[in-house]
Write a protein that holds these residues in place. Structure first.
Motif, PDB file in Angstrom:
ATOM      1  N   HIS A 149       0.855  -1.192   0.000  1.00 20.61           N
ATOM      2  CA  HIS A 149       0.000   0.000   0.000  1.00 20.61           C
ATOM      3  C   HIS A 149       0.884   1.233   0.000  1.00 20.61           C
ATOM      4  O   HIS A 149       1.643   1.481   0.938  1.00 20.61           O
ATOM      5  N   GLY A 150       0.805   1.983  -1.063  1.00 18.79           N
ATOM      6  CA  GLY A 150       1.629   3.168  -1.177  1.00 18.79           C
ATOM      7  C   GLY A 150       1.378   3.886  -2.481  1.00 18.79           C
ATOM      8  O   GLY A 150       0.431   3.585  -3.220  1.00 18.79           O
ATOM      9  N   PRO A 151       2.234   4.807  -2.814  1.00 17.54           N
ATOM     10  CA  PRO A 151       2.005   5.599  -4.039  1.00 17.54           C
ATOM     11  C   PRO A 151       2.124   4.772  -5.310  1.00 17.54           C
ATOM     12  O   PRO A 151       1.611   5.181  -6.349  1.00 17.54           O
ATOM     13  N   TRP A 152       2.793   3.604  -5.252  1.00 17.61           N
ATOM     14  CA  TRP A 152       2.913   2.802  -6.470  1.00 17.61           C
ATOM     15  C   TRP A 152       1.589   2.208  -6.904  1.00 17.61           C
ATOM     16  O   TRP A 152       1.456   1.760  -8.020  1.00 17.61           O
ATOM     17  N   LEU A 153       0.582   2.210  -6.021  1.00 18.78           N
ATOM     18  CA  LEU A 153      -0.737   1.738  -6.444  1.00 18.78           C
ATOM     19  C   LEU A 153      -1.320   2.632  -7.534  1.00 18.78           C
ATOM     20  O   LEU A 153      -2.128   2.180  -8.349  1.00 18.78           O
ATOM     21  N   LEU A 154      -0.925   3.904  -7.526  1.00 17.77           N
ATOM     22  CA  LEU A 154      -1.437   4.827  -8.540  1.00 17.77           C
ATOM     23  C   LEU A 154      -0.904   4.495  -9.921  1.00 17.77           C
ATOM     24  O   LEU A 154      -1.498   4.879 -10.929  1.00 17.77           O
ATOM     25  N   HIS A 155       0.229   3.810 -10.004  1.00 19.93           N
ATOM     26  CA  HIS A 155       0.800   3.457 -11.292  1.00 19.93           C
ATOM     27  C   HIS A 155       0.211   2.172 -11.858  1.00 19.93           C
ATOM     28  O   HIS A 155       0.496   1.824 -13.004  1.00 19.93           O
ATOM     29  N   LEU A 156      -0.580   1.460 -11.068  1.00 20.59           N
ATOM     30  CA  LEU A 156      -1.189   0.220 -11.546  1.00 20.59           C
ATOM     31  C   LEU A 156      -2.425   0.530 -12.380  1.00 20.59           C
ATOM     32  O   LEU A 156      -3.051   1.592 -12.246  1.00 20.59           O
ATOM     33  N   GLY A 157      -2.789  -0.432 -13.216  1.00 26.03           N
ATOM     34  CA  GLY A 157      -4.038  -0.314 -13.934  1.00 26.03           C
ATOM     35  C   GLY A 157      -5.222  -0.480 -13.003  1.00 26.03           C
ATOM     36  O   GLY A 157      -5.089  -0.968 -11.872  1.00 26.03           O
ATOM     37  N   PRO A 158      -6.404  -0.094 -13.437  1.00 20.43           N
ATOM     38  CA  PRO A 158      -7.570  -0.196 -12.537  1.00 20.43           C
ATOM     39  C   PRO A 158      -7.827  -1.619 -12.062  1.00 20.43           C
ATOM     40  O   PRO A 158      -8.108  -1.853 -10.886  1.00 20.43           O
ATOM     41  N   HIS A 159      -7.735  -2.594 -12.982  1.00 24.30           N
ATOM     42  CA  HIS A 159      -8.006  -3.975 -12.591  1.00 24.30           C
ATOM     43  C   HIS A 159      -6.963  -4.483 -11.602  1.00 24.30           C
ATOM     44  O   HIS A 159      -7.291  -5.146 -10.610  1.00 24.30           O
ATOM     45  N   GLU A 160      -5.680  -4.197 -11.858  1.00 21.01           N
ATOM     46  CA  GLU A 160      -4.631  -4.654 -10.957  1.00 21.01           C
ATOM     47  C   GLU A 160      -4.755  -3.977  -9.599  1.00 21.01           C
ATOM     48  O   GLU A 160      -4.566  -4.600  -8.547  1.00 21.01           O
ATOM     49  N   ARG A 161      -5.098  -2.684  -9.596  1.00 20.28           N
ATOM     50  CA  ARG A 161      -5.257  -1.989  -8.326  1.00 20.28           C
ATOM     51  C   ARG A 161      -6.399  -2.581  -7.517  1.00 20.28           C
ATOM     52  O   ARG A 161      -6.288  -2.797  -6.305  1.00 20.28           O
ATOM     53  N   LEU A 162      -7.501  -2.892  -8.199  1.00 17.82           N
ATOM     54  CA  LEU A 162      -8.624  -3.503  -7.501  1.00 17.82           C
ATOM     55  C   LEU A 162      -8.250  -4.861  -6.932  1.00 17.82           C
ATOM     56  O   LEU A 162      -8.622  -5.221  -5.809  1.00 17.82           O
ATOM     57  N   LEU A 175      -5.945  -4.407  -3.843  1.00 20.55           N
ATOM     58  CA  LEU A 175      -6.692  -3.899  -2.691  1.00 20.55           C
ATOM     59  C   LEU A 175      -7.655  -4.944  -2.147  1.00 20.55           C
ATOM     60  O   LEU A 175      -7.824  -5.073  -0.933  1.00 20.55           O
ATOM     61  N   GLN A 176      -8.286  -5.690  -3.060  1.00 16.40           N
ATOM     62  CA  GLN A 176      -9.202  -6.743  -2.600  1.00 16.40           C
ATOM     63  C   GLN A 176      -8.456  -7.811  -1.811  1.00 16.40           C
ATOM     64  O   GLN A 176      -8.940  -8.290  -0.782  1.00 16.40           O
ATOM     65  N   SER A 177      -7.283  -8.193  -2.273  1.00 17.87           N
ATOM     66  CA  SER A 177      -6.503  -9.195  -1.549  1.00 17.87           C
ATOM     67  C   SER A 177      -6.064  -8.658  -0.190  1.00 17.87           C
ATOM     68  O   SER A 177      -6.104  -9.386   0.812  1.00 17.87           O
ATOM     69  N   MET A 178      -5.681  -7.409  -0.135  1.00 25.02           N
ATOM     70  CA  MET A 178      -5.286  -6.819   1.142  1.00 25.02           C
ATOM     71  C   MET A 178      -6.460  -6.783   2.111  1.00 25.02           C
ATOM     72  O   MET A 178      -6.316  -7.119   3.296  1.00 25.02           O
ATOM     73  N   PHE A 193     -10.513   0.571   6.018  1.00 24.82           N
ATOM     74  CA  PHE A 193      -9.715   1.576   5.322  1.00 24.82           C
ATOM     75  C   PHE A 193      -9.440   1.149   3.875  1.00 24.82           C
ATOM     76  O   PHE A 193      -9.565   1.952   2.938  1.00 24.82           O
ATOM     77  N   ILE A 194      -9.094  -0.114   3.670  1.00 26.70           N
ATOM     78  CA  ILE A 194      -8.828  -0.610   2.319  1.00 26.70           C
ATOM     79  C   ILE A 194     -10.124  -0.692   1.516  1.00 26.70           C
ATOM     80  O   ILE A 194     -10.148  -0.395   0.310  1.00 26.70           O
ATOM     81  N   LEU A 195     -11.223  -1.083   2.165  1.00 28.02           N
ATOM     82  CA  LEU A 195     -12.494  -1.181   1.441  1.00 28.02           C
ATOM     83  C   LEU A 195     -12.942   0.185   0.925  1.00 28.02           C
ATOM     84  O   LEU A 195     -13.548   0.274  -0.146  1.00 28.02           O
ATOM     85  N   ARG A 196     -12.687   1.227   1.672  1.00 25.21           N
ATOM     86  CA  ARG A 196     -13.029   2.556   1.175  1.00 25.21           C
ATOM     87  C   ARG A 196     -12.235   2.893  -0.082  1.00 25.21           C
ATOM     88  O   ARG A 196     -12.754   3.512  -1.007  1.00 25.21           O
ATOM     89  N   GLU A 197     -10.987   2.468  -0.126  1.00 24.01           N
ATOM     90  CA  GLU A 197     -10.208   2.689  -1.342  1.00 24.01           C
ATOM     91  C   GLU A 197     -10.720   1.819  -2.487  1.00 24.01           C
ATOM     92  O   GLU A 197     -10.696   2.235  -3.649  1.00 24.01           O
ATOM     93  N   VAL A 198     -11.170   0.602  -2.165  1.00 26.45           N
ATOM     94  CA  VAL A 198     -11.758  -0.245  -3.203  1.00 26.45           C
ATOM     95  C   VAL A 198     -12.987   0.424  -3.808  1.00 26.45           C
ATOM     96  O   VAL A 198     -13.165   0.479  -5.032  1.00 26.45           O
TER      97      VAL A 198
END
Length: 1346
Positions: A463-476, A479-482, A497-502
């Motif tokens: 969890h960090g700024p590198w999530l912004l560089h991922l594609g939408p599907h990979e980011r989801l 985050l879902q796994s976390m 906290f993670i679900l809100r980001e999801v």
């Protein structure tokens, strides 16, 4: 990446696609059959290729596996740069699933499948997937689709195929063979100098299409030989222009070697950015080539080869110039170690958690830590953040998966390996983590040696700024796994906290998709009209003077899932978005009737919310922000859900009004109003339940206490004796399987007692911000006379529920109906509200909840998320269960005559619990006292336990056989868990008198709880006039629940009966060295059989087991044995053979209930039915003869040991039953000094010498009542080593009268040493060959010293 399984690097991804017009259900069925194959044995993969494609083919005797995974979709095109870096990320095989039919041919299916494959994987890709189409034949059209015309690329699977799963496995093995061949082809290109330069040309290189490759590669003139799977130690055989592939070190790869390599690399500074030459043909490092070779071997299931090449790659990467590929090698090495551990220790489950011993997964964790650190360093120096962020997050999730699988499976072992290889193959993880209590989670951490904080710290790296560089599907996916891991660990706040980001990520996609759709729609419309928007968001096209509103097609799929995530995240923060339930809106009438079930549920929900609102939880500013965010999400859904918006707003008003500012409350109310207006405008039926304006929420009768509640009974109970009533068979006592009169009986009624006061509760609600004044409230009743006083001048405080109680008394017997309430406002006319009311159980539950909350509020402190209001209510009222909902009806009561009152003064149990061994008896003493002024003339005891219900259900279904039905009824009638063994019945209890009852409790396996019901009444009412037509009387009942714990400590199994003459004493002596065996001997073994049974002790204490024999004509015998814990004893007891009369064994198997006759489903022949009856009656007689009991070795507790679970077989029956004719065999030897004497007999056999003349004396005795003409057959084993005189079969004995004896002597001689058996069978002359009437057998040991 789709799957975050730890061993995803070793998975071959196969995509399963529907082809043609196949129904969804059929596709899911066939795809599920294919997905059952998560691994393929290497030995099952065909290897028919001999060129470069055979490089990764397994040997025929290989013992490893290929691991398969079935993703739902292929990798996105933007990940094509990872094709050589991470081949396991891409689809290597495609399987099409088609359904054959007369209108859909195989050629059409194949053509459509090929087109689909081209769309998914275009030509020229690095890994052209292996493809095959499975055409399944439908059962309804079997044989009519012409499956015999096979086409290449499609395989037809008939529906009549027997072992379809085996055939599918063979096809998958063939598909895997093609995949491995394709890997060999790709590596054949990479191992050339030009291919190696392409491999080293970029951070994530790709191979060009075959048309763009240089001619030297396509022609195959590389100038170097082909290399095997092992590294070549001698480089002298390599050609000069080719690549020299050799090992850089002589040490074999392993954990220690790799760890040393990593330690050496740790001193290297940050890698320098290397600028690669653009010219193809320059000399490049072989590290990447070795890494790709290791990846291919890992996919091929050859872990030893993969480990070798990974070790070589690590040596070349130690310079630190290629940290990304170095990190990938470390991930591959970690995967290899897990696969090797799985192969070496499959089936073992162990955990090393000692402080002085290193955990077995520590080296793997260190490898992954190094990989994560290398990815992180590379991301700081590279500009390609998208793919680097993906590889970094995947490495973190792999490291987390290692810890989580070890933690969830309680240690390092086979279960951990299985969850790492295939996370969805076992549900053990879900079962382990289903209990989210702190105690269970900490116990798992202690057992596994992995702490929850260690797992959480590891996964938090992703969890960090590198999530912004991922594609939408990979980011989801990340985050879902976390969120899933945090949920399993019990970290609810981090999960929220993670679900809100999801949710934020999902809503970004929804908004972007809506904008794209708007652009496309506007481009399609063009200049046809002017685009405008109405107030509610609908599109309006103005043409001339008219306007047309256009509503887009609303897709509701997925909205509820997003709302569920939102509700789950908000609940953790203390905001309950489901506090307001949904009900149907009814049309307004003169009498407002509540919504039945909805009304009842609304009252219950409002009570809970009012209590919860008194105690705050959480950070109010954060909660207000979450509420605004929730409303924004509900309004921004693809199809806006006004009901959800209204529900969220009103729920916030209800639960958060004490922290909301006035402006916020007004804004929420306006938002809910707009949403409800939109629902009414659209014509939607559902509405939020409690805004109807009815001040009366519920009208309920407070239930009487259970010991005061009258019960209706038939008068026939007064004349029936206690022994005649059989309550255990009450569920099956009806002799008819279907009785229409039974279902039309009287329904349950509300009974009240004449002259005793009753209480009615009216719940009033004021949903506004001002006081609600009510001038007068009275009850509206019909039926018998009811006396009560109205309530006047009532003021309800704002925003509260206000209950009032009205006490009244029924003056006469009869029926009383409560229609509702008559309410009068201060300046209005009275109005009657007709209200259906909840049941007695619901009202009792509500009263208990309010009492418990008032009693415990502020007295108990809760920590963490347990301090949320609804969690507090659940813990306070955890023992109360809501009653099932019933159709709405007016409250109706039946007034019964006055009744006496009884109470339990004292009991011998502590906390109402008893602990017994199986078969042990205990006595429960109850002291009763009559505290009323009326005498008790009727007293009856009945019992319930947890074993009666399942047995009655099984009997009522009628699926049991005759024998099983008898055993079930016998268990109900003769092995009762509770019983009242009173010598004289207690009929009268005077006022203020005390009596003592003794109830016997027997330990019965499966019995967890029971209840003692004491029914009593006054039946002699001489001073009152009895109703002539009345056939019922009323009783009160005392119930005493008992919690029963039964320990099943002894198990009997492996019953056997054998003739004593067939007992092998030597075998028994040898067996006695390993277990406890009691073998008593008898004088005449011909007339006896041996009863043998195994007794196993599954408890932690030793028990003394005693088997007794009570048989007519013999002395009583008993055999005892002490069975230690976890051990087994073989008990042997001689039983004298017997024979039952033909009349007895011909009787049918009895039934203990009076049900009508039901024809059995299994059609037995006459002989089979007779054999079944004979087995039954002999078994019953044997159980009467042999009994068993147990006793604690170091205690006084004792009980019976049941043998009714044992079954009798035909060989046992032959051993137990006495033959019609007795045959006695004796072996004689000539004595020169005296008459012939019997040969030495010892240990169950005769001792003889070879080449010695002996005489076999056969005595035949007719034990029947009729004369018999018989013949005799002799059987020698082995016959070729026995020399006898005369014939051995059909020896005529002649006619034998009853009890007459005849003897036959046969000279014989044994020609060699060894073990011999001689048998004799007597048959009736002229009868069938296999119908013998008597037989006997002896054993002879022939030896030189005999």
């Amino acid at each position: 990446m789709n799957s975050h399984a730890f061993a995803a690097l070793a998975h071959i991804q196969i995509l399963v696609l529907p082809v043609g017009p196949i129904p969804r259900a059929a596709f899911e069925k066939y795809a599920a059959e294919i997905r059952t194959f998560d691994s393929i044995r290497l030995g099952d993969i065909p290897a028919g290729m001999k060129d470069e494609r055979a490089r990764f083919m397994p040997n025929p005797l290989s013992s490893g596996y290929l691991y398969l995974s079935y993703p739902s979709h292929p990798a996105p095109p933007r990940h094509i740069s990872l094709s050589l870096f991470r081949p396991s990320h891409f689809t290597l095989g495609i399987i099409g699933v088609a359904a054959c039919s007369s209108s859909y041919s195989l050629a059409s299916a194949l053509e459509q499948f090929e087109n689909t494959v081209l769309d998914i994987s275009p030509e020229g890709s690095t890994f052209p997937p292996a493809k095959v189409c499975f055409a399944f034949e439908d059962e309804e059209i079997a044989g009519s689709t012409g499956l015999g015309h096979a086409l290449p690329g499609i395989v037809s699977i008939p529906s009549v195929m027997g072992n379809k799963k085996l055939y599918i496995g063979t096809l998958l093995a063939d598909l895997c063979s093609h995949i491995l061949a394709e890997l060999g082809r790709v590596y054949h290109v990479l191992e050339s100098p030009i291919g190696n330069e392409y491999l080293n040309s970029a951070l994530f290189p790709t191979l060009p299409s075959p048309s763009e490759m240089p001619l030297s590669i396509s022609s195959g003139n590389f100038g170097y030989p082909s290399y095997s799977s092992q590294p070549e130690l001698n480089s002298s055989g390599l050609a000069a222009p080719g690549i020299q592939i050799k090992r850089s070190s002589t040490a074999g790869p392993g954990v220690s070697h790799t760890a040393s390599l990593i330690q050496r690399q740790s001193t290297i500074g940050p890698p320098a950015v290397r600028k690669r030459a653009s010219a193809v043909g320059a000399v490049s490092s072989h590290g990447r080539l070795y890494k790709v070779l290791g990846d291919f071997f890992l996919l091929a299931g050859r872990t030893e080869d993969a480990s070798l090449w990974y070790a070589e790659a690590i040596v070349l990467f130690k310079t630190g110039q290629d940290p990304v590929w170095h990190a990938s090698v470390l991930e591959g090495m970690a995967t290899v170690f897990v696969l090797d551990a799985w192969s070496a220790g499959q089936g073992l489950q162990s955990s090393v958690s000692n402080s002085g011993v290193k955990e077995p997964w520590a080296d793997i964790y260190e490898l992954l830590s190094q990989a994560v650190a290398l990815y992180h360093k590379a991301s700081e120096l590279s500009q390609d953040h998208s793919l680097l962020a993906l590889t970094y997050c995947t490495a973190v999730m792999r490291q987390t998966s290692l810890l989580f699988c070890t933690w969830s499976t309680k240690g390092w072992g086979a279960l951990a390996f299985a969850s790492m290889l295939q996370p969805g193959s076992t549900s053990y993880t879900q079962k382990t983590t289903s209990d989210s209590s702190w105690t269970n989670l900490e116990r798992i951490s202690s057992v596994s040696g992995v702490s929850r904080s260690q797992i959480a710290n590891t996964v938090s790296q992703a969890h960090g700024p590198w999530l912004l560089h991922l594609g939408p599907h990979e980011r989801l996916t990340i985050l879902q796994s976390m969120a899933s891991i945090y949920s399993s660990l019990g970290y609810r706040r981090k999960e929220a906290f993670i679900l809100r980001e999801v949710i934020s990520c999902i809503m970004d996609l929804i908004v972007c998709g809506r904008e794209e759709n708007d652009v496309l729609r506007k481009s399609d419309v063009g200049s046809a009209g002017v685009d405008n928007r109405s107030e509610n968001g609908d599109e309006v096209n103005i043409v001339g003077k008219g306007a047309v509103g256009v509503r887009q097609n609303e897709i509701l799929e997925g909205n509820q899932s997003i709302l569920k995530l939102l509700v789950r995240a908000c609940k953790v923060l203390g905001v309950d978005l489901e506090a307001v339930c949904v009900a149907k809106v009814t049309d307004g009438t003169s009498s407002e009737v509540g919504g039945g079930d909805n009304n009842g549920s609304a009252v219950e929900d409002l009570d809970g919310s009012a209590d919860a609102a008194k105690e705050s939880f959480g950070w109010p500013e954060l909660q207000v922000g979450v509420i605004r965010e929730a409303i924004a999400v509900a309004e921004a859904l693809p199809a806006p859900d006004p009901l959800a918006v209204a529900r969220i707003s009103l729920s916030a008003l209800r639960t958060m009004h004490f922290v909301l500012a006035s402006n916020d409350q007004y804004h929420l109310y306006q938002t809910a109003g707009r949403a409800l207006a939109a629902m009414r405008r659209r014509g939607d039926a559902p509405a939020v339940e409690y805004w109807a304006g009815n001040p009366i929420m519920s009208l309920a009768l407070l239930p009487l206490a259970l010991h005061r509640l009258p019960i209706e009974n038939l008068c026939s109970m007064l004349t029936a004796k206690s022994s005649a009533t059989n309550s255990l068979l009450s569920g099956i006592i009806d002799p008819f399987l279907y009785n229409p009169r039974k279902s039309s009986g009287p329904q349950s009624k509300n009974l009240i007692v004449q002259g005793e006061p009753i209480e009615l509760t009216i719940t009033l609600r004021n949903p506004y911000v001002f006081d609600l004044e009510i001038q007068n409230i009275s009850l509206s009743t019909t039926g018998v006379e009811f006396e009560s006083s109205p309530v006047s001048a009532l003021v309800i405080p704002p925003n509260t529920l206000y209950p009032i109680t009205i006490v009244g008394t029924a003056k006469t017997r009869g029926t009383l109906v409560f229609r509702g309430c008559i309410v009068q406002a201060p300046w209005g006319a009275p109005r009657e509200f007709l209200l259906p009311v909840p049941t007695d159980v619901d009202q009792n539950l509500s009263a208990r909840r309010q009492s418990a909350v008032k009693c415990e509020s502020g007295r108990t402190k809760y920590w963490g998320l347990d301090s949320r209001p609804w969690e507090k209510d659940g813990k306070r009222l955890s023992t109360l269960l809501p009653s099932p909902k019933k159709p709405p009806q007016f409250l109706q009561c039946v007034v019964v005559p006055e009744q006496p009152l009884l109470r339990i003064r004292w009991t011998s149990l502590t906390h109402g619990a008893v602990m017994l061994y199986n078969g042990e008896e205990s006595t429960i003493r109850l002291t009763l006292e009559n505290i009323s002024t009326l005498p008790i003339g009727f007293l009856r005891l009945s019992f319930e336990d947890s074993t009666i219900g399942p047995a009655q259900e099984a009997l009522s279904e009628g699926e049991l056989s005759v024998f099983e039905t008898y055993e079930t009824e016998y268990d109900l009638l003769h092995r009762k868990a509770f019983s009242w063994r009173n010598e004289k019945e207690i009929t009268n209890i005077l006022p203020n008198q005390k009596v003592v009852l003794s109830v016997t409790c027997v330990g019965k396996v499966g019995c967890a709880h029971g209840t003692v019901h004491i029914s009593y009444s006054q039946v002699n009412r001489e001073h009152e006039e009895q109703v002539p037509a009345s056939e019922v009387f009323y009783t009160r009942q005392l119930s005493y629940p008992v919690t029963v714990t039964v320990y099943h400590m002894l198990e009997c199994h492996d019953l056997s009966l054998m003739p004593m003459v067939d007992v092998d004493y030597d075998s028994i002596s040898r067996r006695a060295n390993n277990s406890v065996i009691h073998f008593p001997e008898v004088d005449d073994p011909v007339e006896w059989c041996l009863f043998a049974i195994d007794v196993r002790n599954t408890y932690g204490l030793p028990f003394e087991v005693t088997f007794e024999r009570e048989q007519a004509g013999t002395e009583s015998a008993a055999v005892s044995s002490t069975v230690p814990p976890g051990s087994m004893s073989r008990i042997m007891l001689p039983v004298k053979k017997f024979r039952l009369s033909d009349d007895q064994i011909s009787q049918p198997i009895p039934t203990l209930s009076d049900r009508q006759f039901v024809v059995g489903k299994s059609k037995l022949s006459i002989e089979e039915e007779q054999a079944q009856r004979e087995l039954f009656w002999y078994r019953e007689e044997l159980l009467k003869i042999v009994s068993a009991r147990w006793k604690e070795t170091n205690g006084d507790r004792h009980g019976d040991l049941s043998l009714r679970q044992q079954r009798l077989t035909l060989p046992m029956l032959k051993a137990l039953r006495t033959d019609v004719v007795e045959v006695d065999l004796t072996l004689m030897v000539d004595n020169l000094d005296s008459l012939p004497q019997e040969l030495d007999y010892s240990g169950g056999k005769y001792i003889a010498s070879p080449n010695e003349m002996l005489y076999l004396r056969v005595e035949v005795v007719n034990s029947s009542l009729l004369p018999l003409v018989m013949t005799l057959d002799l059987i020698f084993d082995p016959a070729e080593q026995v020399l006898s005189e005369g014939v051995s079969s059909n020896i005529t004995i002649g006619r034998l009268k009853p009890d007459e004896t005849k003897a036959v002597e046969v000279p014989l001689c044994f020609l060699c040493t060894g073990r011999f058996e001689i048998g004799a069978e007597a048959r009736i002359m002229g009868a069938l060959k296999n119908s013998r009437v008597g037989a006997s057998r002896i054993c002879i040991s022939v030896r030189e010293d005999g």
